[in-house]
Design a protein around this motif. Structure first.
Motif, PDB file in Angstrom:
ATOM      1  N   MET A   1     -23.104  29.727  33.804  1.00 51.70           N
ATOM      2  CA  MET A   1     -22.449  28.656  34.553  1.00 51.70           C
ATOM      3  C   MET A   1     -20.951  28.890  34.543  1.00 51.70           C
ATOM      4  SD  MET A   1     -22.449  24.562  33.781  1.00 51.70           S
ATOM      5  CE  MET A   1     -21.427  23.453  34.738  1.00 51.70           C
ATOM      6  N   SER A   2     -20.350  28.839  35.710  1.00 52.92           N
ATOM      7  CA  SER A   2     -18.904  28.973  35.826  1.00 52.92           C
ATOM      8  C   SER A   2     -18.444  28.287  37.095  1.00 52.92           C
ATOM      9  CB  SER A   2     -18.476  30.445  35.817  1.00 52.92           C
ATOM     10  OG  SER A   2     -19.137  31.169  36.834  1.00 52.92           O
ATOM     11  N   ALA A   3     -17.140  28.103  37.207  1.00 51.48           N
ATOM     12  CA  ALA A   3     -16.584  27.412  38.372  1.00 51.48           C
ATOM     13  C   ALA A   3     -15.164  27.888  38.599  1.00 51.48           C
ATOM     14  CB  ALA A   3     -16.617  25.901  38.172  1.00 51.48           C
ATOM     15  N   ILE A   4     -14.716  27.746  39.844  1.00 52.09           N
ATOM     16  CA  ILE A   4     -13.351  28.092  40.206  1.00 52.09           C
ATOM     17  C   ILE A   4     -12.733  26.919  40.956  1.00 52.09           C
ATOM     18  CG2 ILE A   4     -13.810  30.562  40.287  1.00 52.09           C
ATOM     19  CD1 ILE A   4     -14.005  30.371  43.335  1.00 52.09           C
ATOM     20  N   ALA A   5     -11.416  26.900  41.018  1.00 54.99           N
ATOM     21  CA  ALA A   5     -10.717  25.854  41.764  1.00 54.99           C
ATOM     22  C   ALA A   5      -9.291  26.300  42.013  1.00 54.99           C
ATOM     23  CB  ALA A   5     -10.736  24.525  40.996  1.00 54.99           C
ATOM     24  N   GLY A   6      -8.673  25.723  43.034  1.00 53.86           N
ATOM     25  CA  GLY A   6      -7.293  26.058  43.309  1.00 53.86           C
ATOM     26  C   GLY A   6      -6.726  25.302  44.489  1.00 53.86           C
ATOM     27  N   VAL A   7      -5.423  25.321  44.585  1.00 57.86           N
ATOM     28  CA  VAL A   7      -4.697  24.730  45.711  1.00 57.86           C
ATOM     29  C   VAL A   7      -3.576  25.693  46.082  1.00 57.86           C
ATOM     30  CG1 VAL A   7      -3.308  22.800  46.530  1.00 57.86           C
ATOM     31  CG2 VAL A   7      -5.189  22.371  44.949  1.00 57.86           C
ATOM     32  N   VAL A   8      -3.392  25.903  47.374  1.00 54.91           N
ATOM     33  CA  VAL A   8      -2.303  26.771  47.847  1.00 54.91           C
ATOM     34  C   VAL A   8      -1.521  26.060  48.943  1.00 54.91           C
ATOM     35  CG1 VAL A   8      -3.609  28.866  47.290  1.00 54.91           C
ATOM     36  CG2 VAL A   8      -3.723  27.925  49.602  1.00 54.91           C
ATOM     37  N   ASP A   9      -0.261  26.410  49.049  1.00 58.20           N
ATOM     38  CA  ASP A   9       0.612  25.887  50.098  1.00 58.20           C
ATOM     39  C   ASP A   9       1.071  27.069  50.949  1.00 58.20           C
ATOM     40  OD1 ASP A   9       3.068  25.066  51.512  1.00 58.20           O
ATOM     41  OD2 ASP A   9       2.871  23.207  50.368  1.00 58.20           O
ATOM     42  N   PHE A  10       0.689  27.067  52.215  1.00 66.55           N
ATOM     43  CA  PHE A  10       0.984  28.205  53.096  1.00 66.55           C
ATOM     44  C   PHE A  10       2.455  28.321  53.453  1.00 66.55           C
ATOM     45  CE2 PHE A  10      -3.501  27.144  54.580  1.00 66.55           C
ATOM     46  CZ  PHE A  10      -4.086  28.096  53.756  1.00 66.55           C
ATOM     47  N   HIS A  11       3.216  27.227  53.264  1.00 63.25           N
ATOM     48  CA  HIS A  11       4.615  27.224  53.662  1.00 63.25           C
ATOM     49  C   HIS A  11       5.568  27.397  52.479  1.00 63.25           C
ATOM     50  CE1 HIS A  11       3.546  26.015  57.779  1.00 63.25           C
ATOM     51  NE2 HIS A  11       2.626  25.263  57.209  1.00 63.25           N
ATOM     52  N   GLY A  12       5.013  27.702  51.300  1.00 67.81           N
ATOM     53  CA  GLY A  12       5.859  27.955  50.141  1.00 67.81           C
ATOM     54  C   GLY A  12       6.262  26.725  49.368  1.00 67.81           C
ATOM     55  N   GLY A  13       5.706  25.572  49.691  1.00 68.36           N
ATOM     56  CA  GLY A  13       6.028  24.353  48.967  1.00 68.36           C
ATOM     57  C   GLY A  13       5.388  24.326  47.588  1.00 68.36           C
ATOM     58  N   PRO A  14       5.804  23.395  46.739  1.00 67.87           N
ATOM     59  CA  PRO A  14       5.279  23.342  45.372  1.00 67.87           C
ATOM     60  C   PRO A  14       3.845  22.826  45.325  1.00 67.87           C
ATOM     61  CG  PRO A  14       6.730  21.478  45.786  1.00 67.87           C
ATOM     62  CD  PRO A  14       6.829  22.369  46.996  1.00 67.87           C
ATOM     63  N   VAL A  15       3.087  23.307  44.347  1.00 74.16           N
ATOM     64  CA  VAL A  15       1.720  22.872  44.080  1.00 74.16           C
ATOM     65  C   VAL A  15       1.672  22.309  42.662  1.00 74.16           C
ATOM     66  CG1 VAL A  15      -0.646  23.667  43.698  1.00 74.16           C
ATOM     67  CG2 VAL A  15       0.624  24.453  45.694  1.00 74.16           C
ATOM     68  N   ASP A  16       0.989  21.195  42.495  1.00 70.36           N
ATOM     69  CA  ASP A  16       0.906  20.528  41.199  1.00 70.36           C
ATOM     70  C   ASP A  16      -0.208  21.154  40.352  1.00 70.36           C
ATOM     71  OD1 ASP A  16       0.906  18.849  39.047  1.00 70.36           O
ATOM     72  OD2 ASP A  16       0.158  17.084  40.132  1.00 70.36           O
ATOM     73  N   PRO A  17       0.116  21.883  39.281  1.00 67.17           N
ATOM     74  CA  PRO A  17      -0.930  22.492  38.459  1.00 67.17           C
ATOM     75  C   PRO A  17      -1.803  21.463  37.735  1.00 67.17           C
ATOM     76  CG  PRO A  17       1.212  22.732  37.414  1.00 67.17           C
ATOM     77  CD  PRO A  17       1.470  22.194  38.784  1.00 67.17           C
ATOM     78  N   ALA A  18      -1.254  20.264  37.503  1.00 66.79           N
ATOM     79  CA  ALA A  18      -2.045  19.228  36.838  1.00 66.79           C
ATOM     80  C   ALA A  18      -3.222  18.799  37.701  1.00 66.79           C
ATOM     81  CB  ALA A  18      -1.165  18.024  36.515  1.00 66.79           C
ATOM     82  N   LEU A  19      -3.049  18.819  39.018  1.00 67.36           N
ATOM     83  CA  LEU A  19      -4.144  18.492  39.926  1.00 67.36           C
ATOM     84  C   LEU A  19      -5.276  19.502  39.785  1.00 67.36           C
ATOM     85  CD1 LEU A  19      -5.533  17.112  42.328  1.00 67.36           C
ATOM     86  CD2 LEU A  19      -4.061  18.471  43.844  1.00 67.36           C
ATOM     87  N   VAL A  20      -4.932  20.785  39.757  1.00 68.41           N
ATOM     88  CA  VAL A  20      -5.953  21.827  39.619  1.00 68.41           C
ATOM     89  C   VAL A  20      -6.613  21.742  38.249  1.00 68.41           C
ATOM     90  CG1 VAL A  20      -6.377  24.314  39.683  1.00 68.41           C
ATOM     91  CG2 VAL A  20      -4.729  23.276  41.259  1.00 68.41           C
ATOM     92  N   ALA A  21      -5.852  21.370  37.231  1.00 73.67           N
ATOM     93  CA  ALA A  21      -6.432  21.202  35.895  1.00 73.67           C
ATOM     94  C   ALA A  21      -7.497  20.106  35.909  1.00 73.67           C
ATOM     95  CB  ALA A  21      -5.331  20.878  34.882  1.00 73.67           C
TER      96      ALA A  21
END
Length: 281
Positions: A1-21
């Motif tokens: 069992m495993s899982a992946i997740a992520g968020v990316v911004d195509f325009h170079g803006g900041p992404v909140d790592p706490a959300l992905v956590a």
């Protein structure tokens, strides 16, 4: 069992790592290991799972020269073939995730049709500012996605994406109707209107210019095998059967088999016992 997740911004803006956590946090209690998020300003990727094939859990992975990062769920069955095409000499010391990332950085999307196994993975190409989502040919593993302001979010399970504010979680009644009828005609749909998934045997490429889906594998109905007698067909079947079972017993944990009492599960059990006791680890 495993899982992946992520968020990316195509325009170079900041992404909140706490959300992905929060997206990758496993249910409690469990013995899964969470790695990441790997945060690089406009992207955050995370992995949760056990080790596979005795390899160290080294995800998320990044190639600093190409500015590409990967999170990988599943396994690659034809590792030697892939390593040979890439001219990789020390493939036994590389994880499946590392092998796929090396393939992408050297061959781009051309490496994907040559992969065999059960897998879903995401590659963030920082230089091209594009996200690559890939699902195995039979759709054994899955990866879902949802649009977010300026970018895209992805995860193994659609419910992980509900952590994101603004995702349309209204029921997708069309999908429910197809599921109840036993005939799924929109394989990219999920039970939520705002969440989609990559169809089996497809690669999704997403960037600021849009989202593109391409099929990279399909059954060839014209392919035929011609042998001299039944014994040669049986021999070929046994080779394929052994190879298939061998791939699925590659694990850091003990292997369990669910028995139905029929000939299929019994044959799989017998072959698993054979390949694990008579072949070198």
């Amino acid at each position: 069992m495993s899982a992946i997740a992520g968020v990316v911004d195509f325009h170079g803006g900041p992404v909140d790592p706490a959300l992905v956590a929060r997206m990758i946090a496993p249910p409690q209690p469990c013995d899964l290991e969470v790695r990441g998020p790997l945060h690089r300003s406009s992207s955050a990727l995370a992995f949760c799972g056990r080790r596979a094939g005795g390899a160290t859990c080294d995800q998320p992975l990044i190639d600093s020269r190409s500015d590409c990062a990967i999170v990988f769920d599943g396994r690659i069955d034809n590792r030697q073939d892939v390593a040979g095409r890439l001219s990789v000499a020390d493939s036994a010391r590389r994880s499946d995730a590392r092998l796929v990332l090396d393939g992408y950085t050297s061959r781009g999307l051309d490496v994907i049709p040559g992969l065999s196994g059960d897998f879903a993975f995401a590659i963030w190409d920082g230089r091209a500012r594009q996200l690559i989502l890939v699902r195995d040919p039979l759709g054994v593993r899955q990866v879902c996605f949802a649009p977010v302001p300026q970018g895209l979010a992805f995860a193994t399970d659609a419910r992980q994406l509900l952590e994101i504010d603004g995702v349309d979680r209204r029921p997708n009644m069309g999908f429910f109707a197809e599921w109840m009828a036993g005939w799924i005609t929109h394989p990219s749909d999920t039970i939520y209107q705002g969440i989609h998934r990559v169809p089996a045997a497809h690669v999704l490429t997403a960037s600021a210019s849009g989202v593109r889906r391409d099929r990279y594998w399909d059954i060839d109905p014209d392919r035929r095998l011609h042998y001299r007698d039944d014994a040669e067909y049986a021999c070929h079947f046994r080779e394929l059967f052994a190879s298939s079972v061998r791939s699925r017993v590659r694990s850091a944990d003990r292997v369990a088999i669910a028995l139905s009492g029929g000939i299929d599960s019994s044959a799989i059990t017998a072959m698993a016992a054979h390949v694990t006791t008579t072949e070198p680890a």
